[in-house]
Motif scaffolding. Structure first.
Motif, PDB file in Angstrom:
ATOM      1  N   THR A   5       0.825  -1.210   0.000  1.00  0.00           N
ATOM      2  CA  THR A   5       0.000   0.000   0.000  1.00  0.00           C
ATOM      3  C   THR A   5       0.860   1.261   0.000  1.00  0.00           C
ATOM      4  N   ALA A   6       1.960   1.193   0.727  1.00  0.00           N
ATOM      5  CA  ALA A   6       2.791   2.382   0.885  1.00  0.00           C
ATOM      6  C   ALA A   6       3.590   2.693  -0.372  1.00  0.00           C
ATOM      7  N   ALA A   7       3.982   1.647  -1.120  1.00  0.00           N
ATOM      8  CA  ALA A   7       4.843   1.863  -2.291  1.00  0.00           C
ATOM      9  C   ALA A   7       4.210   2.789  -3.330  1.00  0.00           C
ATOM     10  N   PRO A   8       2.955   2.568  -3.730  1.00  0.00           N
ATOM     11  CA  PRO A   8       2.361   3.498  -4.716  1.00  0.00           C
ATOM     12  C   PRO A   8       2.245   4.922  -4.185  1.00  0.00           C
ATOM     13  N   VAL A   9       1.944   5.046  -2.893  1.00  0.00           N
ATOM     14  CA  VAL A   9       1.823   6.381  -2.305  1.00  0.00           C
ATOM     15  C   VAL A   9       3.169   7.103  -2.361  1.00  0.00           C
ATOM     16  N   LEU A  10       4.234   6.358  -1.992  1.00  0.00           N
ATOM     17  CA  LEU A  10       5.569   6.937  -2.031  1.00  0.00           C
ATOM     18  C   LEU A  10       5.961   7.327  -3.447  1.00  0.00           C
ATOM     19  N   HIS A  11       5.600   6.480  -4.404  1.00  0.00           N
ATOM     20  CA  HIS A  11       5.897   6.774  -5.806  1.00  0.00           C
ATOM     21  C   HIS A  11       5.182   8.042  -6.269  1.00  0.00           C
ATOM     22  N   ARG A  12       3.917   8.195  -5.863  1.00  0.00           N
ATOM     23  CA  ARG A  12       3.160   9.394  -6.258  1.00  0.00           C
ATOM     24  C   ARG A  12       3.743  10.649  -5.620  1.00  0.00           C
ATOM     25  N   GLN A  13       4.211  10.505  -4.366  1.00  0.00           N
ATOM     26  CA  GLN A  13       4.820  11.666  -3.703  1.00  0.00           C
ATOM     27  C   GLN A  13       6.090  12.105  -4.415  1.00  0.00           C
ATOM     28  N   LYS A  14       6.940  11.126  -4.780  1.00  0.00           N
ATOM     29  CA  LYS A  14       8.175  11.471  -5.500  1.00  0.00           C
ATOM     30  C   LYS A  14       7.872  12.106  -6.844  1.00  0.00           C
ATOM     31  N   LYS A  15       6.849  11.558  -7.520  1.00  0.00           N
ATOM     32  CA  LYS A  15       6.469  12.109  -8.820  1.00  0.00           C
ATOM     33  C   LYS A  15       5.951  13.540  -8.671  1.00  0.00           C
ATOM     34  N   ALA A  16       5.147  13.761  -7.616  1.00  0.00           N
ATOM     35  CA  ALA A  16       4.620  15.106  -7.372  1.00  0.00           C
ATOM     36  C   ALA A  16       5.747  16.089  -7.074  1.00  0.00           C
ATOM     37  N   LYS A  17       6.757  15.631  -6.300  1.00  0.00           N
ATOM     38  CA  LYS A  17       7.890  16.500  -5.991  1.00  0.00           C
ATOM     39  C   LYS A  17       8.667  16.853  -7.257  1.00  0.00           C
ATOM     40  N   ARG A  18       8.866  15.874  -8.145  1.00  0.00           N
ATOM     41  CA  ARG A  18       9.572  16.150  -9.400  1.00  0.00           C
ATOM     42  C   ARG A  18       8.806  17.141 -10.249  1.00  0.00           C
ATOM     43  N   VAL A  19       7.475  16.972 -10.298  1.00  0.00           N
ATOM     44  CA  VAL A  19       6.653  17.896 -11.105  1.00  0.00           C
ATOM     45  C   VAL A  19       6.729  19.307 -10.534  1.00  0.00           C
ATOM     46  N   VAL A  20       6.625  19.416  -9.210  1.00  0.00           N
ATOM     47  CA  VAL A  20       6.703  20.742  -8.575  1.00  0.00           C
ATOM     48  C   VAL A  20       8.071  21.367  -8.814  1.00  0.00           C
TER      49      VAL A  20
END
Length: 264
Positions: A5-20
């Protein structure tokens, strides 16, 4: 179950940080381009003018009165030799006082690090301009600028090299009751010598390149001839001086590399 469960959330957070991060970089670029009023059309249209200037006015180099460059070239070399020699000595003493494993007292280390950081963060051209204002146009401001910047630059890199040395030899001497001077002489200096020669030779190369900058603010060296030629629109002489500078820098790099191979 938790990891799945945590892996996709962590992936989305990293992706959001890269986009920002990319969005902020893009915004900074757009703002900078707007602030400096960068005109791409004007830049592209200026390229043919630049090429025409280089090949029609700047080249070929003017070879007449080539003997007149010998004096400024010697001045530049002497600046670099004297500036490197004195700044390496001053930088070495300062480095031993500000390195964590050789400083006699933490207060001395902190004060020296503050001074060195301040001087190093002021651009070299600013120091040269200030010294020209204080001492007037001539060779001495150029030499002083090399000494000020070179001493602080070398003190910083020397100190970092000293702090990275193997501590076993120092600890062994300390355990045997060796004095501060004995530890410096027998444990620090033998290990530090390769880095000392390498950084000092690098400083010599920097000083050669800095000669052109010194001349642009009236602090002597062959750069003064370059500025004078540019001010008088003598582009053939200016290109000749640039060729001499390039040859001089390449020769110094070749020489220092050979010295490194022999010493290190």
């Amino acid at each position: 179950m938790y990891n799945e469960t945590a892996a996709p959330v962590l992936h989305r957070q990293k992706k959001a940080k890269r986009v920002v991060s990319l969005a902020l970089l893009a915004a900074a670029l757009v703002f900078s381009v707007w602030y400096v009023k960068f005109d791409l059309v004007e830049f592209l249209s200026g390229i043919p003018i630049f090429i025409t200037f280089i090949f029609a006015d700047f080249l070929p180099p003017n070879l007449t009165n080539i003997n007149s460059y010998i004096g400024p070239v010697l001045d530049t070399l002497i600046f670099a030799v004297v500036g490197t020699f004195i700044s390496s000595a001053l930088g070495l003493v300062t480095a031993f006082l500000m390195a964590r494993n050789t400083s006699p007292h933490p207060v001395i280390r902190v004060i020296l690090r503050g001074i060195v950081s301040f001087v190093r963060n002021v651009p070299f051209l600013v120091w040269a301009s200030l010294l020209v204002v204080i001492f007037g146009v001539g060779t001495m401001p150029g030499l002083f600028a090399l000494l000020v910047f070179g001493t602080c630059f070398l003190a910083r890199v020397y100190a970092e090299s000293i702090e990275e040395l193997d501590k076993e030899a120092t600890e062994a001497l300390e355990a045997s009751g060796a004095s501060y001077t004995q530890i410096i002489k027998h444990a620090i200096i033998p290990q530090f010598m390769p880095a000392y020669f390498s950084w000092t030779l690098f400083m010599f190369e920097i000083n050669i390149r800095s000669s052109a900058i010194l001349g642009l603010v009236g602090a002597g060296g062959i750069g003064s001839n370059l500025k004078q030629s540019m001010d008088l629109f003598q582009y053939g002489r200016a290109s000749m001086i640039i060729v001499i500078l390039i040859v001089l820098i390449l020769a110094v790099e070749f020489l220092t590399q050979k010295i490194r191979e022999r010493i290190l």
